[in-house]
Motif scaffolding. Structure first.
Motif, mmCIF file in Angstrom:
data_model
loop_
_atom_site.group_PDB
_atom_site.id
_atom_site.type_symbol
_atom_site.label_atom_id
_atom_site.label_comp_id
_atom_site.label_asym_id
_atom_site.label_seq_id
_atom_site.Cartn_x
_atom_site.Cartn_y
_atom_site.Cartn_z
ATOM 1 N N ASN A 83 0.794 -1.219 0.000
ATOM 2 C CA ASN A 83 0.000 0.000 0.000
ATOM 3 C C ASN A 83 0.831 1.276 0.000
ATOM 4 O O ASN A 83 0.297 2.362 0.248
ATOM 5 C CB ASN A 83 -0.930 0.004 1.210
ATOM 6 C CG ASN A 83 -1.989 -1.076 1.133
ATOM 7 O OD1 ASN A 83 -2.995 -0.930 0.460
ATOM 8 N ND2 ASN A 83 -1.762 -2.194 1.845
ATOM 9 N N SER A 178 -13.486 -5.879 -3.275
ATOM 10 C CA SER A 178 -12.753 -5.367 -4.440
ATOM 11 C C SER A 178 -11.350 -5.972 -4.420
ATOM 12 O O SER A 178 -10.615 -5.790 -3.437
ATOM 13 C CB SER A 178 -12.671 -3.847 -4.412
ATOM 14 O OG SER A 178 -11.896 -3.367 -5.494
ATOM 15 N N PRO A 179 -10.998 -6.691 -5.483
ATOM 16 C CA PRO A 179 -11.761 -7.079 -6.670
ATOM 17 C C PRO A 179 -12.993 -7.907 -6.296
ATOM 18 O O PRO A 179 -12.957 -8.710 -5.375
ATOM 19 C CB PRO A 179 -10.767 -7.896 -7.489
ATOM 20 C CG PRO A 179 -9.415 -7.435 -7.013
ATOM 21 C CD PRO A 179 -9.593 -7.164 -5.557
ATOM 22 N N VAL A 186 -12.947 -3.808 -10.123
ATOM 23 C CA VAL A 186 -12.051 -3.189 -9.159
ATOM 24 C C VAL A 186 -12.544 -1.786 -8.832
ATOM 25 O O VAL A 186 -12.814 -0.986 -9.740
ATOM 26 C CB VAL A 186 -10.613 -3.132 -9.714
ATOM 27 C CG1 VAL A 186 -9.727 -2.227 -8.868
ATOM 28 C CG2 VAL A 186 -10.018 -4.537 -9.775
ATOM 29 N N GLU A 210 -10.534 -7.951 0.468
ATOM 30 C CA GLU A 210 -9.534 -7.827 -0.597
ATOM 31 C C GLU A 210 -8.868 -9.163 -0.919
ATOM 32 O O GLU A 210 -7.720 -9.219 -1.363
ATOM 33 C CB GLU A 210 -8.477 -6.787 -0.198
ATOM 34 C CG GLU A 210 -9.054 -5.386 -0.017
ATOM 35 C CD GLU A 210 -7.992 -4.331 0.259
ATOM 36 O OE1 GLU A 210 -6.818 -4.700 0.474
ATOM 37 O OE2 GLU A 210 -8.342 -3.134 0.254
ATOM 38 N N SER A 213 -7.129 -9.520 -4.287
ATOM 39 C CA SER A 213 -6.380 -8.338 -4.731
ATOM 40 C C SER A 213 -5.059 -8.661 -5.408
ATOM 41 O O SER A 213 -4.554 -7.855 -6.201
ATOM 42 C CB SER A 213 -6.123 -7.406 -3.548
ATOM 43 O OG SER A 213 -5.181 -7.971 -2.643
ATOM 44 N N GLU A 214 -4.482 -9.824 -5.127
ATOM 45 C CA GLU A 214 -3.165 -10.122 -5.699
ATOM 46 C C GLU A 214 -3.252 -10.881 -7.017
ATOM 47 O O GLU A 214 -2.227 -11.131 -7.659
ATOM 48 C CB GLU A 214 -2.322 -10.897 -4.691
ATOM 49 C CG GLU A 214 -2.166 -10.177 -3.361
ATOM 50 C CD GLU A 214 -1.800 -8.706 -3.542
ATOM 51 O OE1 GLU A 214 -0.650 -8.431 -3.922
ATOM 52 O OE2 GLU A 214 -2.657 -7.823 -3.311
ATOM 53 N N TRP A 216 -4.319 -9.963 -10.059
ATOM 54 C CA TRP A 216 -4.717 -8.936 -11.007
ATOM 55 C C TRP A 216 -4.145 -9.212 -12.390
ATOM 56 O O TRP A 216 -3.157 -9.913 -12.544
ATOM 57 C CB TRP A 216 -4.295 -7.553 -10.515
ATOM 58 C CG TRP A 216 -2.925 -7.457 -9.908
ATOM 59 C CD1 TRP A 216 -2.589 -7.605 -8.589
ATOM 60 C CD2 TRP A 216 -1.697 -7.195 -10.593
ATOM 61 N NE1 TRP A 216 -1.235 -7.453 -8.408
ATOM 62 C CE2 TRP A 216 -0.666 -7.191 -9.612
ATOM 63 C CE3 TRP A 216 -1.356 -6.949 -11.933
ATOM 64 C CZ2 TRP A 216 0.675 -6.957 -9.943
ATOM 65 C CZ3 TRP A 216 -0.025 -6.712 -12.258
ATOM 66 C CH2 TRP A 216 0.968 -6.729 -11.261
ATOM 67 N N PRO A 221 -4.768 -3.583 -8.060
ATOM 68 C CA PRO A 221 -5.855 -2.717 -7.600
ATOM 69 C C PRO A 221 -5.405 -1.846 -6.434
ATOM 70 O O PRO A 221 -4.515 -2.240 -5.660
ATOM 71 C CB PRO A 221 -6.925 -3.709 -7.134
ATOM 72 C CG PRO A 221 -6.510 -5.043 -7.664
ATOM 73 C CD PRO A 221 -5.033 -5.000 -7.811
ATOM 74 N N GLY A 223 -5.365 -0.490 -2.776
ATOM 75 C CA GLY A 223 -5.737 -1.114 -1.511
ATOM 76 C C GLY A 223 -6.490 -0.145 -0.621
ATOM 77 O O GLY A 223 -6.278 1.073 -0.670
ATOM 78 N N GLN A 242 -7.744 -9.930 4.475
ATOM 79 C CA GLN A 242 -6.850 -10.549 3.494
ATOM 80 C C GLN A 242 -6.610 -12.008 3.868
ATOM 81 O O GLN A 242 -6.712 -12.392 5.034
ATOM 82 C CB GLN A 242 -5.513 -9.817 3.433
ATOM 83 C CG GLN A 242 -5.397 -8.783 2.336
ATOM 84 C CD GLN A 242 -5.281 -9.418 0.952
ATOM 85 O OE1 GLN A 242 -5.367 -10.629 0.794
ATOM 86 N NE2 GLN A 242 -5.074 -8.591 -0.061
ATOM 87 N N ARG A 247 -4.235 -15.927 -3.009
ATOM 88 C CA ARG A 247 -2.904 -15.401 -3.319
ATOM 89 C C ARG A 247 -1.862 -16.503 -3.410
ATOM 90 O O ARG A 247 -1.006 -16.500 -4.296
ATOM 91 C CB ARG A 247 -2.494 -14.400 -2.238
ATOM 92 C CG ARG A 247 -1.060 -13.882 -2.348
ATOM 93 C CD ARG A 247 -0.691 -13.093 -1.101
ATOM 94 N NE ARG A 247 0.669 -12.568 -1.186
ATOM 95 C CZ ARG A 247 1.755 -13.215 -0.797
ATOM 96 N NH1 ARG A 247 1.649 -14.457 -0.308
ATOM 97 N NH2 ARG A 247 2.946 -12.654 -0.904
#
Length: 401
Positions: A83, A178-179, A186, A210, A213-214, A216, A221, A223, A242, A247
Motif C-alpha cells: 500500500n 474489491s476485486p 475493481v 480484498e 487483490s493479488e 490482477w 488494484p 488497496g 486478506q 494469493r
C-alpha cells in the motif's frame, strides 16, 4: 411460531447447487470438470510444508489469540509494501490481527459492528451478487441485509449515490469486495475514498474484502489502507480482510488477517478471544514465509493470465464476455443461469454456479453463471470448448471443431 434467524437463511450456494444436480446424471462424454467452486488448483508453494515441518516442535503450544509478534510484523511490512505506506504507519500490535481464514472473520465482523453501532433496525450493506457469508453474518447479527445492485449498468460495483439517507442513518457496516466476487470489478481510488467518507460521516464500519487483490491482470488494484491513509488521512472506520487462500493457493491453511482502524482491531481481538479458533504456531510460521515471498504470486498471475487469454479466444463476442480486471472467475450471461447449469452438467459434464445462487431473495443475476478458472490451462481450454459446444453449438469460430 416465529422462524429463527437461522431458519430464515436460505441454503448456502453450493448446497443449492448440489440439490439442483442431485437427480441429474453428468454427461459421460468426458471427465467431469468442476468450475463451480473457487478452489485454487495451482501448486502449493513448497515453503508452506517446509516451514510447517521446521516448526513442528510448536504443535504442543497453545497459539496466542493475537498471533505471534513475528507474524504481526510480517503482515504489517507486507501491507506497507503493498500500500506504499511508511512502516511507521502500521503498528503491528495495534493495527493487525491474524484470523483463521477470512470466512470466519467476515462472519464475526457483522456481530462486532452491529453491537458497537447500537442502532435500532440496524442495516448491513453489501453488493449483490455477493459472497454468501456477508448475508448470513448480517442476518445472524440481527441486522437487515441491504442489497446494493452491482450490475453491468453500475460497472459491477454498487452505486454509492443510490444509497438513501434513511438507510445510511441506520447502517452498522458495509461489506465491499474489491476485486469483486464474482465479476472481478475493481473499485478505483475515488470510489474507495467515497465509501470511506460515507462510513465516517454516518458512523459505520467499512469492511473491505480484498481476498482477490493479488490476482490482477494488468495492474494491481488500489488497496483500502492505501486510500484510507493517503487520500483520507486516517484508517478510522476501515478494516481490510486478506487471506492466503487465493494469493498463495493455500485455502486449506486457513490463514488470513484483518487490519486497519486500531479501535476496531482491538474490539475484534476481544470478540475472537471468546468466539473463534486461533491458528497453530507451525501454520502461522508457514503463513509468514508465504507473505514474505512474491515469486509464487507472480507465477500465479502468469498462469491466470494464460487462462484468461484462452477464455478471450473462445468466448469473445459471446455470453456478454468481458475480461475481468482481477480474480479468477468468468461471469457469463447465458439467459437462464439455472437452466444452463443443469444443461452443462447433463450434456457436457461441467459444473458451474448459477448467478442467482449468489443473490438474495430478489435475484438480479438470474441470467448469469460463474466459472472458476482454477484448473490447469489444458483443462480450462477443454471446459470452455465444451461450454461453447453445449450452449452455442452453431456459433463456433471457423476452423474449430
Amino acid at each position: 411460531m416465529s422462524r429463527s434467524r437461522l431458519d430464515s437463511l436460505g441454503e448456502f450456494p453450493f448446497r443449492r447447487l448440489a440439490g439442483l444436480l442431485a437427480d441429474k446424471v453428468p454427461s459421460p462424454a468426458g471427465p467431469v470438470l468442476d468450475l463451480g467452486i473457487g478452489e485454487p488448483q495451482h501448486a502449493v508453494p513448497p515453503i508452506l510444508a517446509e516451514n510447517v515441518a521446521r516448526h513442528a516442535a510448536s504443535w504442543n503450544r497453545y497459539p496466542p489469540p493475537t498471533g505471534t509478534p513475528s507474524f504481526r510484523r510480517t503482515v504489517a511490512r507486507w501491507l506497507a509494501r503493498r500500500n506504499a505506506l511508511s512502516e511507521t504507519v502500521l503498528d503491528p500490535d495495534r493495527h493487525v490481527l491474524p484470523v483463521a481464514g477470512t470466512k470466519e472473520a467476515l462472519y464475526l465482523a457483522a456481530q462486532l459492528a452491529v453491537d458497537r453501532a447500537g442502532r435500532s433496525r440496524p442495516a448491513v450493506l453489501m453488493p449483490t451478487p455477493f459472497y454468501a457469508v456477508y448475508y448470513g453474518a448480517a442476518s445472524m447479527a440481527g441486522a437487515e441485509p441491504v442489497l446494493l445492485p452491482a450490475s453491468a449498468a453500475s460497472g459491477f460495483l454498487p452505486d454509492l449515490d443510490a444509497i438513501g439517507p434513511e438507510v445510511l442513518a441506520r447502517t452498522a457496516a458495509f461489506y465491499l469486495c474489491s476485486p469483486a466476487n464474482p465479476q472481478g470489478a475493481v473499485a478505483d481510488r475515488a470510489y474507495l475514498a467515497k465509501a470511506i467518507g460515507l462510513a465516517r460521516r454516518h458512523g459505520f464500519a467499512l469492511f473491505l474484502d480484498e481476498c482477490y487483490s493479488e490476482l490482477w491482470d494488468k495492474e494491481p488494484p488500489p488497496g483500502g489502507l492505501d486510500v484510507a491513509h493517503h487520500d483520507t488521512g486516517s484508517l478510522d472506520q476501515v478494516l481490510v480482510f486478506q487471506s492466503l487462500s487465493k494469493r498463495s493457493n493455500a485455502a486449506g491453511l486457513r490463514s488470513g488477517f484483518v487490519a486497519g482502524d486500531p479501535a476496531l482491531v482491538q474490539a475484534f481481538a476481544k470478540l475472537r478471544a471468546y468466539a473463534a479458533a486461533t491458528q497453530p504456531i507451525p501454520l502461522m510460521e508457514a503463513a509468514e514465509a508465504l507473505w514474505n515471498d512474491e515469486a509464487h504470486v507472480e507465477e500465479n498471475r502468469r498462469l491466470y493470465r494464460q487462462k484468461f487469454d484462452v477464455a478471450e479466444q473462445r468466448l469473445s463476442g459471446r455470453f456478454g464476455f468481458f475480461r475481468p480486471a482481477a480474480g479468477f472467475f468468468l461471469w457469463l450471461d447465458v439467459g437462464d443461469g439455472v437452466a444452463a447449469t443443469a444443461r452443462l452438467w447433463t450434456e457436457a459434464g461441467l459444473k458451474v454456479l448459477p448467478g442467482a445462487y449468489l443473490d438474495g431473495p430478489a435475484p438480479i443475476s438470474a441470467p448469469y453463471v460463474r466459472l472458476a478458472l482454477v484448473h490447469d490451462l489444458g483443462t480450462i481450454a477443454d471446459a470452455l470448448d465444451r461450454f461453447v459446444a453445449t450452449l452455442a453449438p452453431d456459433d463456433r469460430p471457423a476452423g474449430r471443431s
